[in-house]
Write an enzyme that holds these catalytic residues in place. Structure first.
Site, mmCIF file in Angstrom:
data_model
loop_
_atom_site.group_PDB
_atom_site.id
_atom_site.type_symbol
_atom_site.label_atom_id
_atom_site.label_comp_id
_atom_site.label_asym_id
_atom_site.label_seq_id
_atom_site.Cartn_x
_atom_site.Cartn_y
_atom_site.Cartn_z
ATOM 1 N N CYS A 130 0.813 -1.226 0.000
ATOM 2 C CA CYS A 130 0.000 0.000 0.000
ATOM 3 C C CYS A 130 0.846 1.276 0.000
ATOM 4 C CB CYS A 130 -0.948 0.001 1.190
ATOM 5 S SG CYS A 130 -0.145 -0.351 2.752
ATOM 6 N N HIS A 243 -2.722 6.567 4.493
ATOM 7 C CA HIS A 243 -1.301 6.717 4.776
ATOM 8 C C HIS A 243 -0.801 8.023 4.143
ATOM 9 C CE1 HIS A 243 -1.375 2.724 6.247
ATOM 10 N NE2 HIS A 243 -0.733 2.074 5.296
#
Ligand code: A2P
Length: 332
Positions: A130, A243
């Site tokens: 990710c 994130h």
């Protein structure tokens, strides 16, 4: 491929649920959808396009007639059942790290290396890490224009990256602290509430964590840059979802902020939010539940020649996992 028969392995998990949502929201053309999870979830129903679909227990026989199998149930399940799905004729799109660095498995971000899906001798395509996806969404357009040489990055990774248990741990610790009680550590090595932890995944021999090395190895493979140099520090922060990554990137050719912003024009999946006079820069809450990654704080680096600093944010459950997998399915 005519409208394919699609299976989601790990359909009840955080990424599996998001995959279902992406298939629905993107109107993915499919003839049938099979939802697979552990025996614990068998019989449970999930809604897809207004219809209830019963979750089935994953077995080696689950893939008869399946054309595309989206796996997100952990590396062990991918290793055990991925080859069965491929042998049954399905194209496996695997969200785990099990196959990412295998030379005969393409590692794909559709905006960056879509052509790689065509060469898949094992019938398996891997979805990258990710943080790597989110970082490369910001770096690939710049690489295209200026030639990427090196990356120095620090990440700010949300607790949902550790699955549902990460969120529970943050909430439990916040409640305990408010009540004046001691905190319990289960998922993280240190208290995550009101704190940050400079460890994501296990440490390796050279002092970097596995997560930090994924940016190096996966970045080289996706961008076909075997000499790319990467140094990364991955940090867990008490954010629920999305994130963020602070990046210093060095290029072959001179670059400045305006030239970089121009390089993002007409690129899909990445938007520039960068007007500091209006306090306009991306934060994790801006990307939660959204498809696009957001880049800002773009500026010429004061230390290295031909280098730029930037800040990129993306929903790691979505572009960092489920959406990227569904986009791979779309280009098959
Ligand atoms: P289940 O909900 O039945 O446990 P997460 O990463 O959010 O924890 O999700 C993991 C996903 O992987 C869930 O859908 C989970 O199903 C599934 N899973 C875990 N173990 C198995 C297993 N042995 N067989 C099939 N699916 C599994």
């Amino acid at each position: 491929m005519n409208h394919p028969h699609v299976a989601i392995v790990g359909a009840t998990g955080a990424v599996g649920v998001e995959m279902l949502l992406c298939l629905e929201q993107r109107n993915f053309p499919l003839s049938k959808l099979k939802l697979l999870a552990s025996a614990r979830s068998a019989g449970k129903t999930m809604l897809f396009r207004g219809n209830e679909i019963a979750v089935e227990e994953l077995t080696h026989d689950s893939f008869v007639g399946v054309d595309i199998a989206l796996f997100s149930a952990g590396g062990g399940i991918s290793l055990e059942y991925g080859p069965s799905a491929a042998a049954a004729g399905a194209v496996v799109i695997d969200n785990s790290s099990a196959f990412r660095m295998e030379t005969d498995v393409p590692l794909v971000v559709p905006e960056i290396n879509p052509e790689a899906v065509k060469i898949r001798p094992r019938g398996i395509i891997a979805n990258p890490n990710c943080t790597t996806i989110i970082s490369l969404m910001a770096l690939a357009p710049l690489h295209h224009a200026f030639g990427l040489r090196s990356i120095i990055a620090s990440t700010y990774q949300a607790v949902s990256g550790s699955g549902a248990q990460g969120i529970v741990e943050l909430e439990d610790q916040m409640k305990a602290i408010s009540a004046g009680e001691p905190v319990t550590l289960k998922v993280y090595p240190r208290q995550i509430a009101f704190n940050v932890i400079p460890q994501v995944d296990a440490f390796t021999e050279n002092g970097y964590t596995k997560e930090e090395l994924k940016m190096l190895h996966e970045g080289r493979k996706i961008m076909n840059l075997p000499d790319l140099r990467v140094s990364c520090t991955c940090v867990r922060v008490p954010v629920y979802r999305s994130h963020s990554v602070s990046i210093t990137a060095e290029f072959d050719r001179p670059i400045d902020a305006d030239a970089a912003r121009a390089a993002y024009a007409n690129r899909t999946g990445i938007q520039v939010i960068d007007d500091i006079s209006n306090k306009s820069f991306p934060v994790p809450l801006d990307t939660t539940g959204k498809d696009d990654c957001l880049v800002g704080r773009i500026r010429k680096n004061l230390v290295f020649a031909n280098a730029l600093d930037l800040w990129v944010v993306g929903d790691q459950v979505r572009k960092g996992a489920a959406l990227n997998a569904v986009q791979i399915a779309e280009i098959l």
